[in-house]
Enzyme design. Sequence first.
Site, PDB file in Angstrom:
ATOM      1  CD  GLU A 147      49.191  44.249  45.353  1.00 15.51           C
ATOM      2  OE1 GLU A 147      49.458  44.136  46.549  1.00 15.51           O
ATOM      3  OE2 GLU A 147      49.757  45.075  44.615  1.00 15.51           O
ATOM      4  CG  ASN A 158      45.117  46.074  39.734  1.00 10.98           C
ATOM      5  OD1 ASN A 158      45.444  46.093  38.542  1.00 10.98           O
ATOM      6  ND2 ASN A 158      45.744  46.787  40.656  1.00 10.98           N
ATOM      7  CG  HIS A 171      54.499  48.228  39.820  1.00 13.69           C
ATOM      8  ND1 HIS A 171      54.417  49.590  39.677  1.00 13.69           N
ATOM      9  CD2 HIS A 171      53.370  47.845  40.463  1.00 13.69           C
ATOM     10  CE1 HIS A 171      53.287  50.012  40.227  1.00 13.69           C
ATOM     11  NE2 HIS A 171      52.632  48.965  40.710  1.00 13.69           N
ATOM     12  CD  GLU A 195      48.960  49.400  40.732  1.00 14.34           C
ATOM     13  OE1 GLU A 195      50.050  49.243  41.300  1.00 14.34           O
ATOM     14  OE2 GLU A 195      47.870  49.104  41.253  1.00 14.34           O
ATOM     15  CG  ASP A 226      56.371  51.777  38.005  1.00  8.97           C
ATOM     16  OD1 ASP A 226      56.476  50.538  37.926  1.00  8.97           O
ATOM     17  OD2 ASP A 226      56.193  52.367  39.085  1.00  8.97           O
TER      18      ASP A 226
HETATM   19  C1  XIL Z   1      51.829  52.343  46.287  1.00  2.16           C
HETATM   20  C2  XIL Z   1      51.843  53.852  46.224  1.00  2.16           C
HETATM   21  O1  XIL Z   1      52.352  54.232  44.976  1.00  2.16           O
HETATM   22  C3  XIL Z   1      52.685  54.426  47.313  1.00  2.16           C
HETATM   23  O2  XIL Z   1      52.545  55.847  47.360  1.00  2.16           O
HETATM   24  C4  XIL Z   1      52.264  53.847  48.635  1.00  2.16           C
HETATM   25  O3  XIL Z   1      53.134  54.321  49.616  1.00  2.16           O
HETATM   26  C5  XIL Z   1      52.284  52.341  48.593  1.00  2.16           C
HETATM   27  O4  XIL Z   1      51.476  51.891  47.550  1.00  2.16           O
HETATM   28  N1  XIL Z   1      50.423  47.982  44.039  1.00  2.16           N
HETATM   29  C6  XIL Z   1      49.311  48.739  44.231  1.00  2.16           C
HETATM   30  C7  XIL Z   1      49.464  50.173  44.559  1.00  2.16           C
HETATM   31  O5  XIL Z   1      48.201  48.258  44.008  1.00  2.16           O
HETATM   32  O6  XIL Z   1      48.414  50.642  45.337  1.00  2.16           O
HETATM   33  C8  XIL Z   1      50.754  50.461  45.222  1.00  2.16           C
HETATM   34  O7  XIL Z   1      50.880  51.875  45.375  1.00  2.16           O
HETATM   35  C9  XIL Z   1      51.888  49.906  44.412  1.00  2.16           C
HETATM   36  C10 XIL Z   1      51.775  48.423  44.278  1.00  2.16           C
END
Ligand code: XIL
Length: 759
Positions: A579, A620, A656, A685, A687
């Site tokens: 990020e 990432n 996400h 990641e 979802d």
């Molecule tokens: C999130 C986790 O899922 C949570 O449990 C935590 O509180 C905050 O972070 N991008 C990322 C992840 O790279 O590490 C993040 O994970 C979600 C967004």
Amino acid sequence: MSTMNARCGYAPWIAGSLLFSSFAFANLPPVIDSIADQLVLVGSAVEIVVIPRDPERVVPGLTISDMPNGATFFDNQNGTRTFKWVPSTSDVGSRLITFEAIDALDSNLRATVSITVTVNASSQPNQPGIINQAPRVEPLSDRTVQVGESVSFRVVPVDPEGVVPALSADSLPAGASFDDNRDGTRQFRWQPNDQQVGDSTISFTAFDESVPSLRSEETVKITVTPPLAVAPDNPDTPITPDDPVMEGAPFFVGLDDQFITLGDTLSLRVVAKDDDGSVPGLSIDRLPERASFKDNGDGTRTFRWQPYPIDLGDTDVRFSTIDANNSANRTFQTIRLNVVRDSNRVVNFPPVINGIRNPTIRVGDTLAQRVQPVDPDFTVPSLSALSIPPGSQLVDNGDGTRNLQWLTDAGDLGDTQASFRAVDSVDPSLSFESTITVSVVDPSTFARDGERLRDLADRRGFKIGYAAVLQASQLADSQLYRDIAAEEFNIVTPENSHKMGWIQPQRGVFKWEDADELANYAEQNGMSLHGHPLVWFSQLPAWVQLLDPSNAQAVMREHIRALVSRYRGRIAIWDVVNESFEDDGSYRNSIWHKGMGREYIRDAFVTARQEDPNAVLIYNDYDVAWKNPKSDAMYSMVEQEIAAGTPIDGVGFQMHLRDDFTEYDSVERNFERFANLGMDIYITEFDVAMFNGKNDELQADIFRRVMEICLRQPRCKALQSWGYTDRYSWRSNHEPLMLTDKYLPKPAYYEWQRVLRDF
Ligand code: XIL
């Protein structure tokens, strides 16, 4: 993405529902589950559930700052709050809103999450599917006018979609006018005569010219009184013909600082007035925990608050009052609430037991449910079992908490309740009871038809994965959680345990237990391990947040070396940098960027490669899977790094998503351009949060299409979902994953199975 900070010296991030018996007596700071930035259209609602969590399970306080006018921040009575806001045309633009969680036992331990809420006018392109809502007329207050005087007010129509609605008036009294002000509003003017004494009700209608059936009305009652024979300097005299209609800002009446003695409840009526006679709106930006600000239905509101010992000292609250006719006219006033203790008075608050979710386990599993009582007076309540399942026991953890331990057998099938009582350690008449239902089910309940995802993926040489919650071994249902994961996935990422705030709480002090636990679990179950992340702006320990940027490079290198070397040969893929970009494609102003400029990216990859020549090293980020300014920026960055010889092997696309996702073609083309650079592609990641109501089929369709895109792209090596059961998801309110919160397969699961098998 939101920015997250924890003001504390301890590990700031904890995934949902975790146990901390290894930290007996240490009070860890709370965290707020991360919240994505929001884009909302004028007239649509933005609704965010803010979930603070505390490692000790003491329900943290939660506040909001810079709450927009008209927004609410409801207490859901379960430790969470819901921020809800329907912005209007005048709110177009971006604003930062900050949520802060405050540890219930130590108000110095806090965590904040700031998000940007962007309000767009609905005429903007790319925003299909907007429901055209009825316009409305800004509220008007009734008024009284004397014969011989005149009354004049502006009627303001607003349309949630930001278009200017048409306006009409019904039953205008004789002699009244309703003129166009040429700014979308109209002016009502009337000088009643003595024939018109009495009440007149006038209604104004705002309607959408394109869809005239979309309309709404506002009525105003004007009471005409006979001419008065009093001197006109009486301050209560209504507007005289010479008085201009005041359009000044409203003001508060009698709002002052307050003393509150611990044990009392403050009840403060907040009153504002406006010279033009309209009833101004009232709002508060920062509602203290457990406070309320209720509408009294008469234009006033009552602020009510019972402070706890944690609130001793000063709390500032800011009220604002807004002109009903012109929301740009507002007045703010901050008052100080000084909470003091009366040493002659004994105050004792009852204890509570932190919310526990009803666990479901399989026959043969051992339940290990932690139960924690807390007391607002900072005393440690005693905890006892009122009734627990036969054969179970309540084990003292030695830190004020207890575990309900239960090794179940076939005789335990069904739902059994367990009840606990916390008793105040000072006043035994104060107690709190809590009951949970433990469901013991036949293991076949969790059977999923067909083949397991990992077997299907193995056959294609593909990786299918999930993110593992922190300390999975300590979940109440850890056996079930870990067994299903091992059956379904051939790769795992830790959701939190590699994060710097967790693993390096102090410089040079590494807390390896949780990362080691996952590495062992992955090996025992033949899963690959995906490390996440080495360099990130978020979830940093406090000492890094306070770091002088000139030390950033040394700190970054130390961190990378420590982690990569410890797991050399055991972690197959590393998210080296996470990020780095803002949504507009500019570099995020992280501590790393402050210290090293964009060079930190190359430095991080080079350092990681030195420590493990065989690990796959990837960059990432989120919202980069489709073409947009951010993915363009990432593309140029990757291109430049390749040209510079940076050891970068691939790109991780977080994905996400939400249920309104449609950018499939763009994703496909975007993946292609990165593949053409020679990058491997990882969906890291995944979802799909359901924001528009539960729709498992729609969600499954998004799962299917993304899996198909990945399998069509030869360089797409893995699809990893960010968790796998809605029970443990960072967005669990939006049920974004493939199994329900009871571990039952959703349509999304079967779509992935089918695509992995047949595609
Ligand atoms: C999130 C986790 O899922 C949570 O449990 C935590 O509180 C905050 O972070 N991008 C990322 C992840 O790279 O590490 C993040 O994970 C979600 C967004």
